[in-house]
Design a protein around this motif. Structure first.
Motif, PDB file in Angstrom:
ATOM      1  N   LEU A   1      55.419  44.454  40.012  1.00 24.66           N
ATOM      2  CA  LEU A   1      55.549  43.190  40.734  1.00 24.66           C
ATOM      3  C   LEU A   1      54.240  42.410  40.721  1.00 24.66           C
ATOM      4  N   SER A   2      53.144  43.109  40.951  1.00 28.86           N
ATOM      5  CA  SER A   2      51.829  42.443  40.956  1.00 28.86           C
ATOM      6  C   SER A   2      51.492  41.878  39.578  1.00 28.86           C
ATOM      7  N   GLY A   3      51.734  42.671  38.542  1.00 33.92           N
ATOM      8  CA  GLY A   3      51.454  42.216  37.184  1.00 33.92           C
ATOM      9  C   GLY A   3      52.314  41.031  36.776  1.00 33.92           C
ATOM     10  N   LEU A   4      53.578  41.061  37.175  1.00 34.02           N
ATOM     11  CA  LEU A   4      54.468  39.943  36.848  1.00 34.02           C
ATOM     12  C   LEU A   4      54.037  38.664  37.563  1.00 34.02           C
ATOM     13  N   SER A   5      53.479  38.796  38.761  1.00 37.75           N
ATOM     14  CA  SER A   5      52.971  37.611  39.466  1.00 37.75           C
ATOM     15  C   SER A   5      51.820  36.975  38.691  1.00 37.75           C
ATOM     16  N   TRP A   6      50.908  37.802  38.172  1.00 37.09           N
ATOM     17  CA  TRP A   6      49.806  37.274  37.367  1.00 37.09           C
ATOM     18  C   TRP A   6      50.336  36.660  36.077  1.00 37.09           C
ATOM     19  N   CYS A   7      51.350  37.283  35.461  1.00 37.71           N
ATOM     20  CA  CYS A   7      51.931  36.732  34.229  1.00 37.71           C
ATOM     21  C   CYS A   7      52.588  35.379  34.487  1.00 37.71           C
ATOM     22  N   LEU A   8      53.281  35.247  35.610  1.00 36.96           N
ATOM     23  CA  LEU A   8      53.912  33.971  35.954  1.00 36.96           C
ATOM     24  C   LEU A   8      52.852  32.890  36.149  1.00 36.96           C
ATOM     25  N   ALA A   9      51.776  33.228  36.846  1.00 36.40           N
ATOM     26  CA  ALA A   9      50.690  32.258  37.020  1.00 36.40           C
ATOM     27  C   ALA A   9      50.103  31.877  35.664  1.00 36.40           C
ATOM     28  N   GLY A  10      49.936  32.852  34.776  1.00 36.99           N
ATOM     29  CA  GLY A  10      49.410  32.572  33.440  1.00 36.99           C
ATOM     30  C   GLY A  10      50.325  31.667  32.639  1.00 36.99           C
ATOM     31  N   LEU A  11      51.617  31.909  32.727  1.00 36.15           N
ATOM     32  CA  LEU A  11      52.571  31.051  32.007  1.00 36.15           C
ATOM     33  C   LEU A  11      52.539  29.622  32.524  1.00 36.15           C
ATOM     34  N   LEU A  12      52.448  29.468  33.836  1.00 34.09           N
ATOM     35  CA  LEU A  12      52.398  28.124  34.402  1.00 34.09           C
ATOM     36  C   LEU A  12      51.118  27.393  34.010  1.00 34.09           C
ATOM     37  N   TRP A  13      50.003  28.109  33.951  1.00 32.22           N
ATOM     38  CA  TRP A  13      48.749  27.476  33.531  1.00 32.22           C
ATOM     39  C   TRP A  13      48.762  27.140  32.054  1.00 32.22           C
ATOM     40  N   CYS A  14      49.462  27.910  31.241  1.00 34.12           N
ATOM     41  CA  CYS A  14      49.469  27.684  29.793  1.00 34.12           C
ATOM     42  C   CYS A  14      50.363  26.528  29.364  1.00 34.12           C
ATOM     43  N   ILE A  15      51.043  25.908  30.279  1.00 33.80           N
ATOM     44  CA  ILE A  15      51.896  24.768  29.932  1.00 33.80           C
ATOM     45  C   ILE A  15      51.059  23.628  29.354  1.00 33.80           C
ATOM     46  N   THR A  16      49.875  23.426  29.914  1.00 33.40           N
ATOM     47  CA  THR A  16      49.013  22.351  29.418  1.00 33.40           C
ATOM     48  C   THR A  16      47.879  22.947  28.584  1.00 33.40           C
ATOM     49  N   VAL A  17      47.334  22.145  27.710  1.00 42.82           N
ATOM     50  CA  VAL A  17      46.215  22.585  26.884  1.00 42.82           C
ATOM     51  C   VAL A  17      44.977  22.800  27.746  1.00 42.82           C
ATOM     52  N   ILE A  18      44.789  21.980  28.757  1.00 40.70           N
ATOM     53  CA  ILE A  18      43.631  22.100  29.634  1.00 40.70           C
ATOM     54  C   ILE A  18      43.677  23.410  30.418  1.00 40.70           C
ATOM     55  N   GLY A  19      44.855  23.840  30.808  1.00 37.85           N
ATOM     56  CA  GLY A  19      44.996  25.062  31.587  1.00 37.85           C
ATOM     57  C   GLY A  19      45.042  26.328  30.763  1.00 37.85           C
ATOM     58  N   LEU A  20      44.989  26.224  29.447  1.00 38.15           N
ATOM     59  CA  LEU A  20      45.090  27.391  28.574  1.00 38.15           C
ATOM     60  C   LEU A  20      44.017  28.452  28.842  1.00 38.15           C
ATOM     61  N   PRO A  21      42.741  28.107  29.008  1.00 37.15           N
ATOM     62  CA  PRO A  21      41.760  29.153  29.317  1.00 37.15           C
ATOM     63  C   PRO A  21      42.046  29.868  30.642  1.00 37.15           C
ATOM     64  N   VAL A  22      42.549  29.136  31.604  1.00 34.30           N
ATOM     65  CA  VAL A  22      42.891  29.741  32.891  1.00 34.30           C
ATOM     66  C   VAL A  22      44.071  30.691  32.717  1.00 34.30           C
ATOM     67  N   GLY A  23      45.061  30.276  31.941  1.00 33.78           N
ATOM     68  CA  GLY A  23      46.216  31.126  31.685  1.00 33.78           C
ATOM     69  C   GLY A  23      45.848  32.407  30.956  1.00 33.78           C
ATOM     70  N   LEU A  24      44.939  32.305  29.999  1.00 33.80           N
ATOM     71  CA  LEU A  24      44.504  33.499  29.279  1.00 33.80           C
ATOM     72  C   LEU A  24      43.770  34.471  30.205  1.00 33.80           C
ATOM     73  N   GLN A  25      42.998  33.930  31.137  1.00 32.65           N
ATOM     74  CA  GLN A  25      42.330  34.777  32.130  1.00 32.65           C
ATOM     75  C   GLN A  25      43.376  35.473  33.013  1.00 32.65           C
ATOM     76  N   CYS A  26      44.440  34.771  33.345  1.00 29.65           N
ATOM     77  CA  CYS A  26      45.509  35.375  34.148  1.00 29.65           C
ATOM     78  C   CYS A  26      46.160  36.533  33.405  1.00 29.65           C
ATOM     79  N   PHE A  27      46.383  36.383  32.112  1.00 32.06           N
ATOM     80  CA  PHE A  27      46.993  37.463  31.338  1.00 32.06           C
ATOM     81  C   PHE A  27      46.068  38.677  31.260  1.00 32.06           C
ATOM     82  N   LYS A  28      44.772  38.430  31.190  1.00 31.39           N
ATOM     83  CA  LYS A  28      43.811  39.535  31.160  1.00 31.39           C
ATOM     84  C   LYS A  28      43.870  40.315  32.467  1.00 31.39           C
ATOM     85  N   PHE A  29      43.982  39.600  33.575  1.00 28.59           N
ATOM     86  CA  PHE A  29      44.043  40.277  34.863  1.00 28.59           C
ATOM     87  C   PHE A  29      45.431  40.827  35.161  1.00 28.59           C
TER      88      PHE A  29
END
Length: 119
Positions: free
Chosen positions: A16-44
Motif C-alpha cells: 500500500l505504501s509503495g503504491l501510494s508513492w507510485c501514484l504520486a510519481g505517475l501524477l507528477w510525470c504527467i508534465t515534463v516539468i514534473g518528470l524529475p519529481v516523478g522519477l524521485q517518487c519512483f525511487k522512493f
C-alpha cells in the motif's frame, strides 16, 4: 533477518505504501516539468516496498530546499500523514513496532524527499 522483515512488510502494508508513492510519481510525470519529481517518487517507491536494511541520508542545497517546499505543498503532506497514521497503528503491538518505525522513516522522507539518498 532483513529478507524476512521485507517479506512481512510487503504483505502487511508495504504494498500500500509503495503504491501510494507510485501514484504520486505517475501524477507528477504527467508534465515534463514534473518528470524529475516523478522519477524521485519512483525511487522512493522501491524503498517503500522493501525498506529493511536500507538507510536514508539527508543533504542537499538551495535547489533541494525549493523543490521540498513545492513538494510539501502539492504531494508531501498526504503521503506523510498516511505513513504517520500507519506507523501509529503498527506501534500499538510490540511485534508491530519495527514496522511502525519504518513507516515513520518513510513519513520523514515524504516531507523532505529532495536531497535524500538511499543507501
Amino acid at each position: 533477518m532483513g529478507l524476512l522483515g521485507n517479506i512481512l512488510w510487503f504483505i502487511f502494508g508495504g504494498a500500500l505504501s509503495g503504491l501510494s508513492w507510485c501514484l504520486a510519481g505517475l501524477l507528477w510525470c504527467i508534465t515534463v516539468i514534473g518528470l524529475p519529481v516523478g522519477l524521485q517518487c519512483f525511487k522512493f517507491a522501491a524503498l517503500s516496498f522493501f525498506p529493511f536494511g536500507k538507510e536514508v541520508r539527508y543533504g542537499g542545497g538551495a535547489g533541494s530546499l525549493l523543490l521540498n517546499i513545492i513538494w510539501l505543498i502539492v504531494s508531501g503532506l498526504p503521503l506523510a500523514i498516511e505513513h504517520a497514521v500507519l506507523g501509529c497503528g503498527l506501534c500499538i503491538t510490540i511485534i508491530g513496532i519495527p514496522f511502525g518505525m519504518q513507516q515513520f522513516k518513510l513519513a520523514k522522507l515524504a516531507l523532505m524527499p529532495f536531497g535524500a539518498a538511499v543507501y
